[in-house]
Design a protein around this motif. Structure first.
Motif, PDB file in Angstrom:
ATOM      1  N   ASN A 237      -1.923  12.679  -3.183  1.00 23.26           N
ATOM      2  CA  ASN A 237      -2.168  11.269  -3.527  1.00 23.26           C
ATOM      3  C   ASN A 237      -1.409  10.886  -4.790  1.00 23.26           C
ATOM      4  O   ASN A 237      -0.799   9.819  -4.860  1.00 23.26           O
ATOM      5  CB  ASN A 237      -3.667  11.026  -3.762  1.00 23.26           C
ATOM      6  N   LYS A 240       2.063  10.397  -3.754  1.00 22.71           N
ATOM      7  CA  LYS A 240       2.225   9.239  -2.866  1.00 22.71           C
ATOM      8  C   LYS A 240       2.174   7.914  -3.629  1.00 22.71           C
ATOM      9  O   LYS A 240       2.919   6.995  -3.338  1.00 22.71           O
ATOM     10  CB  LYS A 240       1.080   9.225  -1.835  1.00 22.71           C
ATOM     11  N   TYR A 241       1.245   7.850  -4.592  1.00 27.71           N
ATOM     12  CA  TYR A 241       1.016   6.561  -5.263  1.00 27.71           C
ATOM     13  C   TYR A 241       1.723   6.471  -6.615  1.00 27.71           C
ATOM     14  O   TYR A 241       1.346   5.665  -7.460  1.00 27.71           O
ATOM     15  CB  TYR A 241      -0.495   6.299  -5.382  1.00 27.71           C
ATOM     16  N   ASP A 265      -1.854  10.750 -13.110  1.00 28.80           N
ATOM     17  CA  ASP A 265      -0.533  10.261 -12.684  1.00 28.80           C
ATOM     18  C   ASP A 265      -0.199   8.952 -13.373  1.00 28.80           C
ATOM     19  O   ASP A 265      -1.041   8.364 -14.057  1.00 28.80           O
ATOM     20  CB  ASP A 265      -0.481  10.120 -11.150  1.00 28.80           C
ATOM     21  N   ARG A 284      -9.050   2.204   2.274  1.00 26.46           N
ATOM     22  CA  ARG A 284      -7.739   2.232   1.628  1.00 26.46           C
ATOM     23  C   ARG A 284      -7.642   1.007   0.733  1.00 26.46           C
ATOM     24  O   ARG A 284      -7.902  -0.111   1.164  1.00 26.46           O
ATOM     25  CB  ARG A 284      -6.610   2.201   2.667  1.00 26.46           C
ATOM     26  N   ALA A 285      -7.275   1.225  -0.517  1.00 28.65           N
ATOM     27  CA  ALA A 285      -7.180   0.093  -1.438  1.00 28.65           C
ATOM     28  C   ALA A 285      -6.004  -0.782  -1.038  1.00 28.65           C
ATOM     29  O   ALA A 285      -5.051  -0.308  -0.419  1.00 28.65           O
ATOM     30  CB  ALA A 285      -7.006   0.610  -2.855  1.00 28.65           C
ATOM     31  N   SER A 288      -2.324   0.312  -1.544  1.00 27.56           N
ATOM     32  CA  SER A 288      -1.692   1.312  -0.683  1.00 27.56           C
ATOM     33  C   SER A 288      -1.224   0.699   0.628  1.00 27.56           C
ATOM     34  O   SER A 288      -0.433   1.291   1.357  1.00 27.56           O
ATOM     35  CB  SER A 288      -2.670   2.459  -0.402  1.00 27.56           C
ATOM     36  N   GLY A 296      -1.295   6.924   5.463  1.00 28.77           N
ATOM     37  CA  GLY A 296      -2.599   7.519   5.185  1.00 28.77           C
ATOM     38  C   GLY A 296      -3.674   6.841   6.004  1.00 28.77           C
ATOM     39  O   GLY A 296      -3.445   5.774   6.590  1.00 28.77           O
ATOM     40  N   TYR A 297      -4.820   7.495   6.056  1.00 26.95           N
ATOM     41  CA  TYR A 297      -5.926   6.939   6.841  1.00 26.95           C
ATOM     42  C   TYR A 297      -7.172   6.684   5.997  1.00 26.95           C
ATOM     43  O   TYR A 297      -8.215   6.312   6.514  1.00 26.95           O
ATOM     44  CB  TYR A 297      -6.284   7.890   7.986  1.00 26.95           C
ATOM     45  N   GLY A 298      -7.070   6.952   4.723  1.00 24.88           N
ATOM     46  CA  GLY A 298      -8.248   6.760   3.872  1.00 24.88           C
ATOM     47  C   GLY A 298      -9.292   7.842   4.091  1.00 24.88           C
ATOM     48  O   GLY A 298     -10.490   7.606   3.893  1.00 24.88           O
ATOM     49  N   LEU A 301      -9.675  11.372   0.272  1.00 26.15           N
ATOM     50  CA  LEU A 301     -10.638  11.464  -0.836  1.00 26.15           C
ATOM     51  C   LEU A 301     -12.044  11.775  -0.351  1.00 26.15           C
ATOM     52  O   LEU A 301     -12.822  12.407  -1.070  1.00 26.15           O
ATOM     53  CB  LEU A 301     -10.628  10.174  -1.663  1.00 26.15           C
TER      54      LEU A 301
HETATM   55  P1  ADP Z   1      -5.098   7.744   1.874  1.00 22.36           P
HETATM   56  O1  ADP Z   1      -4.312   8.187   0.682  1.00 22.36           O
HETATM   57  O2  ADP Z   1      -4.778   8.510   3.088  1.00 22.36           O
HETATM   58  O3  ADP Z   1      -5.053   6.274   2.066  1.00 22.36           O
HETATM   59  P2  ADP Z   1      -7.417   8.704   0.439  1.00 22.36           P
HETATM   60  O4  ADP Z   1      -8.819   8.832   0.896  1.00 22.36           O
HETATM   61  O5  ADP Z   1      -6.745   9.918  -0.061  1.00 22.36           O
HETATM   62  O6  ADP Z   1      -6.644   8.049   1.641  1.00 22.36           O
HETATM   63  O7  ADP Z   1      -7.393   7.608  -0.696  1.00 22.36           O
HETATM   64  C1  ADP Z   1      -8.104   6.409  -0.529  1.00 22.36           C
HETATM   65  C2  ADP Z   1      -7.420   5.301  -1.297  1.00 22.36           C
HETATM   66  O8  ADP Z   1      -7.560   5.545  -2.690  1.00 22.36           O
HETATM   67  C3  ADP Z   1      -5.938   5.227  -1.050  1.00 22.36           C
HETATM   68  O9  ADP Z   1      -5.660   4.433   0.069  1.00 22.36           O
HETATM   69  C4  ADP Z   1      -5.426   4.607  -2.319  1.00 22.36           C
HETATM   70  O10 ADP Z   1      -5.558   3.216  -2.250  1.00 22.36           O
HETATM   71  C5  ADP Z   1      -6.395   5.100  -3.376  1.00 22.36           C
HETATM   72  N1  ADP Z   1      -5.844   6.243  -4.140  1.00 22.36           N
HETATM   73  C6  ADP Z   1      -6.153   7.543  -4.005  1.00 22.36           C
HETATM   74  N2  ADP Z   1      -5.511   8.304  -4.908  1.00 22.36           N
HETATM   75  C7  ADP Z   1      -4.777   7.463  -5.636  1.00 22.36           C
HETATM   76  C8  ADP Z   1      -3.891   7.605  -6.744  1.00 22.36           C
HETATM   77  N3  ADP Z   1      -3.620   8.804  -7.291  1.00 22.36           N
HETATM   78  N4  ADP Z   1      -3.309   6.489  -7.249  1.00 22.36           N
HETATM   79  C9  ADP Z   1      -3.567   5.273  -6.735  1.00 22.36           C
HETATM   80  N5  ADP Z   1      -4.404   5.072  -5.691  1.00 22.36           N
HETATM   81  C10 ADP Z   1      -4.994   6.127  -5.150  1.00 22.36           C
END
Ligand code: ADP
Length: 333
Positions: A237, A240-241, A265, A284-285, A288, A296-298, A301
């Motif tokens: 993550n 990715k972000y 990060d 998913r925020a 993203s 991603g599928y949310g 986490l």
């Molecule tokens: P995914 O990454 O597959 O969408 P996750 O469950 O890992 O699903 O994360 C849920 C959401 O949390 C992500 O869609 C993203 O919006 C946010 N997120 C997680 N980790 C980070 C990060 N390091 N920086 C920014 N946003 C994050």
């Protein structure tokens, strides 16, 4: 509807138990009290019998005793009936609250389960629908050439890859939930984090992201494979972000009760309004999903949270949109 019925059924069951105890108790109380009154009246009668009455005035002691006992029994019965009615009302109210308290977690987990199934089906259906549409269009095309067919197959392959990622994530979630009997062993967190890092190293290199890692030789009791999984999710993550050429910092500390691992990060960050939900399945925020779509599928986490809980630990996050996020994992020592 089913749960309303279950609340009432459990309430009735609780009331039944309380009333059986209360009525049983009342019957015993009635018998004991009645015997005691009878005994008291007997003693009183004996005393009165020894008093010097004149012959014409000798009262019928047995009849008086019988009448008094009869009256006392009637009063006792009435009082016990009132007492039991009161118990019935009180136990009805308390039982209803208790039944709600008992069944609420079950109801919540059933709602969560059916929401999860609906979300999972939706996510599974989307790539399938896309593949189906593409294939149908291609089949209708009378001049379908090799080039177009290859394009179609490539696009289908992408959708299949998405389906694979999703089914692997779903399986992981199911496995963690089931896996309560897993054998824990003493493991080095340093080794776990190194192994997790090796798995994401290529992704980091691709974005020229620098990992600054300050590891210490802390040991915890846990399951090696799932802990590697936990850190892969958090590192993945963070990569990715985060924008290209940014920095990800990993630190480890130990306080009195915890071993604390922080992953910081300098990426897109998470809005305060999204923060409470990011550990929910399929959440998913917005960031993203926007502009630079991140795959991603949310589910990552929520898998990470499950693994941490499984190790009696905690996972927390602080974040500032545009500045970056910091995930903190705490394990008990
Ligand atoms: P995914 O990454 O597959 O969408 P996750 O469950 O890992 O699903 O994360 C849920 C959401 O949390 C992500 O869609 C993203 O919006 C946010 N997120 C997680 N980790 C980070 C990060 N390091 N920086 C920014 N946003 C994050």
């Amino acid at each position: 509807m089913t749960f309303k019925f279950a609340y009432l059924k459990l309430t009735a069951f609780y009331i039944l138990i309380v009333m059986i105890i209360s009525i049983g108790f009342s019957i015993s109380l009635f018998k004991i009290s009645s015997n005691e009154i009878n005994r008291g009246l007997g003693q009183q009668t004996n005393i009165l019998r020894n008093l010097p009455f004149n012959d014409r005035m000798v009262p019928n002691f047995d009849q008086i005793r019988k009448d008094q006992l009869g009256q006392s029994n009637v009063h006792l019965k009435i009082n016990l009936i009132y007492f039991n009615l009161l118990i019935l009302v009180l136990s009805g109210i308390i039982s209803y609250f208790l039944a709600k308290k008992t069944l609420k977690p079950i109801e919540d987990s059933m709602i969560a389960q059916s929401r999860f199934t609906a979300d999972a089906s939706h996510e599974l259906r989307t790539p399938l629908a896309a593949m189906r549409a593409e294939i149908e269009v291609a089949l209708r095309d009378k001049n379908l050439n090799l080039n177009f067919s290859k394009k179609l197959l490539n696009s289908n392959l992408e959708e299949i890859e998405k389906l694979e990622v999703l089914s692997v994530a779903l399986l992981k979630l199911a496995r963690i939930e089931e896996n309560t009997k897993q054998k824990f062993e003493i493991i080095s967190l340093e080794d776990i984090i190194t192994e997790a890092f090796e798995k994401v190293e290529k992704l980091a290199d691709k974005k020229e992201i620098e990992f600054q890692v300050k590891l210490k030789d802390f040991k915890i009791k846990g399951d090696c494979q799932s802990l590697v999984e936990l850190f892969v999710i958090l590192f993945d993550n963070a990569i990715k972000y985060s924008p290209k050429k940014s920095k990800i910092i990993i630190t480890m500390e130990k306080d009195k009760n915890h071993i604390v691992v922080k992953i910081k990060d300098h990426g897109v960050g998470i809005k305060a309004s999204d923060l409470p939900y990011i550990f929910n399945r399929f959440y998913r925020a917005d960031m993203s999903r926007s502009k630079e779509q991140v795959d991603g599928y949310g589910l990552g986490l929520s898998i990470a949270e499950q693994i941490t809980k499984f190790h009696k630990g905690r996972i927390e996050v602080t974040s500032r949109p545009g500045k970056g996020s910091e995930f903190t994992v705490k394990f008990p020592v």
